[in-house]
Design a protein around this motif. Structure first.
Motif, PDB file in Angstrom:
ATOM      1  N   ASP A  32     163.451 -81.927 -13.498  1.00 45.30           N
ATOM      2  CA  ASP A  32     162.547 -81.091 -14.280  1.00 45.30           C
ATOM      3  C   ASP A  32     163.326 -80.328 -15.357  1.00 45.30           C
ATOM      4  O   ASP A  32     164.191 -79.514 -15.036  1.00 45.30           O
ATOM      5  CB  ASP A  32     161.844 -80.097 -13.352  1.00 45.30           C
ATOM      6  N   TRP A  51     162.432 -77.860 -17.015  1.00 44.26           N
ATOM      7  CA  TRP A  51     162.191 -76.421 -16.899  1.00 44.26           C
ATOM      8  C   TRP A  51     163.136 -75.771 -15.901  1.00 44.26           C
ATOM      9  O   TRP A  51     163.155 -74.549 -15.760  1.00 44.26           O
ATOM     10  CB  TRP A  51     160.731 -76.158 -16.539  1.00 44.26           C
ATOM     11  N   ARG A  65     163.416 -72.715 -20.321  1.00 42.24           N
ATOM     12  CA  ARG A  65     162.375 -71.755 -19.928  1.00 42.24           C
ATOM     13  C   ARG A  65     162.303 -70.589 -20.907  1.00 42.24           C
ATOM     14  O   ARG A  65     161.222 -70.207 -21.355  1.00 42.24           O
ATOM     15  CB  ARG A  65     162.635 -71.219 -18.519  1.00 42.24           C
ATOM     16  N   ARG A  92     160.617 -77.910 -25.931  1.00 44.68           N
ATOM     17  CA  ARG A  92     159.826 -79.069 -25.517  1.00 44.68           C
ATOM     18  C   ARG A  92     160.692 -80.327 -25.552  1.00 44.68           C
ATOM     19  O   ARG A  92     161.626 -80.410 -26.327  1.00 44.68           O
ATOM     20  CB  ARG A  92     158.638 -79.259 -26.441  1.00 44.68           C
TER      21      ARG A  92
END
Length: 90
Positions: A71, A73, A79, A84
């Protein structure tokens, strides 16, 4: 006591400053030829595609993570900055 520097330099666009007699390397600049460069990311199961939208180098790490499975993030910078992945990849 705090002081300002005794020496400062003023640069000129297009001039490469070096301590030697010739230029050995350059990191690029703000000109389109320095900023608008191709990036190829490939791997099994990821067909080649062209992205016509402007992208940033900060999108490279989260995109590679997305392609590998982890992930993006999970990265603190992603974060905090809301970075993106590259368009069409996630």
């Amino acid at each position: 006591m705090n002081r300002v520097p005794d020496l400062f330099g003023i640069t000129r666009y297009g001039v490469v400053y070096t301590g030697g007699t010739k230029k050995i390397a350059e990191h690029g600049g703000a000109a389109p030829d320095d900023r608008d460069v191709p990036l190829v990311v490939t791997g099994p199961g990821h067909p080649a595609r062209a992205i016509g939208a402007p992208v940033a180098t900060t999108q490279i790490a989260p995109t590679i993570l997305r392609l590998l499975g982890p992930d993006p993030w999970a990265l603190r910078a992603v974060r905090e900055e809301g970075t993106r992945v590259l368009p069409g990849l996630g």
